[in-house]
Design a protein around this motif. Sequence first.
Motif, PDB file in Angstrom:
ATOM      1  N   ALA A   1      37.905  43.824  48.434  1.00  0.00           N
ATOM      2  CA  ALA A   1      38.130  42.903  49.552  1.00  0.00           C
ATOM      3  C   ALA A   1      37.284  41.644  49.404  1.00  0.00           C
ATOM      4  N   GLU A   2      36.027  41.826  49.019  1.00  0.00           N
ATOM      5  CA  GLU A   2      35.127  40.680  48.871  1.00  0.00           C
ATOM      6  C   GLU A   2      35.589  39.763  47.738  1.00  0.00           C
ATOM      7  N   VAL A   3      35.939  40.337  46.593  1.00  0.00           N
ATOM      8  CA  VAL A   3      36.382  39.522  45.457  1.00  0.00           C
ATOM      9  C   VAL A   3      37.678  38.801  45.809  1.00  0.00           C
ATOM     10  N   LYS A   4      38.625  39.500  46.415  1.00  0.00           N
ATOM     11  CA  LYS A   4      39.903  38.885  46.787  1.00  0.00           C
ATOM     12  C   LYS A   4      39.686  37.728  47.767  1.00  0.00           C
ATOM     13  N   ASN A   5      38.770  37.898  48.711  1.00  0.00           N
ATOM     14  CA  ASN A   5      38.467  36.843  49.667  1.00  0.00           C
ATOM     15  C   ASN A   5      37.876  35.612  48.970  1.00  0.00           C
ATOM     16  N   ALA A   6      36.983  35.832  48.031  1.00  0.00           N
ATOM     17  CA  ALA A   6      36.325  34.728  47.326  1.00  0.00           C
ATOM     18  C   ALA A   6      37.188  34.154  46.204  1.00  0.00           C
ATOM     19  N   HIS A   7      38.063  34.979  45.660  1.00  0.00           N
ATOM     20  CA  HIS A   7      38.872  34.580  44.498  1.00  0.00           C
ATOM     21  C   HIS A   7      40.311  35.035  44.699  1.00  0.00           C
ATOM     22  N   PRO A   8      41.092  34.243  45.422  1.00  0.00           N
ATOM     23  CA  PRO A   8      42.457  34.650  45.767  1.00  0.00           C
ATOM     24  C   PRO A   8      43.391  34.816  44.575  1.00  0.00           C
ATOM     25  N   LYS A   9      42.974  34.406  43.400  1.00  0.00           N
ATOM     26  CA  LYS A   9      43.815  34.610  42.214  1.00  0.00           C
ATOM     27  C   LYS A   9      43.657  36.027  41.637  1.00  0.00           C
ATOM     28  N   LEU A  10      42.868  36.863  42.306  1.00  0.00           N
ATOM     29  CA  LEU A  10      42.895  38.302  42.026  1.00  0.00           C
ATOM     30  C   LEU A  10      44.176  38.796  42.689  1.00  0.00           C
ATOM     31  N   ILE A  11      45.122  39.276  41.888  1.00  0.00           N
ATOM     32  CA  ILE A  11      46.415  39.622  42.478  1.00  0.00           C
ATOM     33  C   ILE A  11      46.647  41.113  42.657  1.00  0.00           C
ATOM     34  N   ALA A  12      45.900  41.942  41.948  1.00  0.00           N
ATOM     35  CA  ALA A  12      46.082  43.393  42.118  1.00  0.00           C
ATOM     36  C   ALA A  12      44.916  44.146  41.499  1.00  0.00           C
ATOM     37  N   VAL A  13      44.595  45.256  42.123  1.00  0.00           N
ATOM     38  CA  VAL A  13      43.654  46.220  41.561  1.00  0.00           C
ATOM     39  C   VAL A  13      44.375  47.560  41.749  1.00  0.00           C
TER      40      VAL A  13
END
Length: 102
Positions: free
Chosen positions: A28-40
């Motif tokens: 959640a933290e990484v996705k919030n800071a880096h929206p180009k994380l598209i899937a885990v």
Amino acid sequence: MSYCAEIVTFTLKADEDEYVALRKAAIAEVKNAHPKLIAVPFCAKRSGGTWVDVWIYETKEAADAANADVENMPEFLKMYAVLDGVEIELTEFPESAVSPLS
């Protein structure tokens, strides 16, 4: 367009349930800071006791940016603290290689 997948292998220094909770907060933290994380999409324990986790970014540059920013992400650092023997393989794959399930 090509995507970037980080294939991460490691062993745990913590209980599995604790790790899963820490992982959820880190994602959640990484996705919030880096929206180009598209899937885990998954994390799995191998028969030998090691784990594999897959993080997919829009581009290699997006993955590099997120990795360069880890010192600013306390939830990610908490998760990372319970990992041992971390190895990361960066792979790139074309958008055409994605197989939607719907």
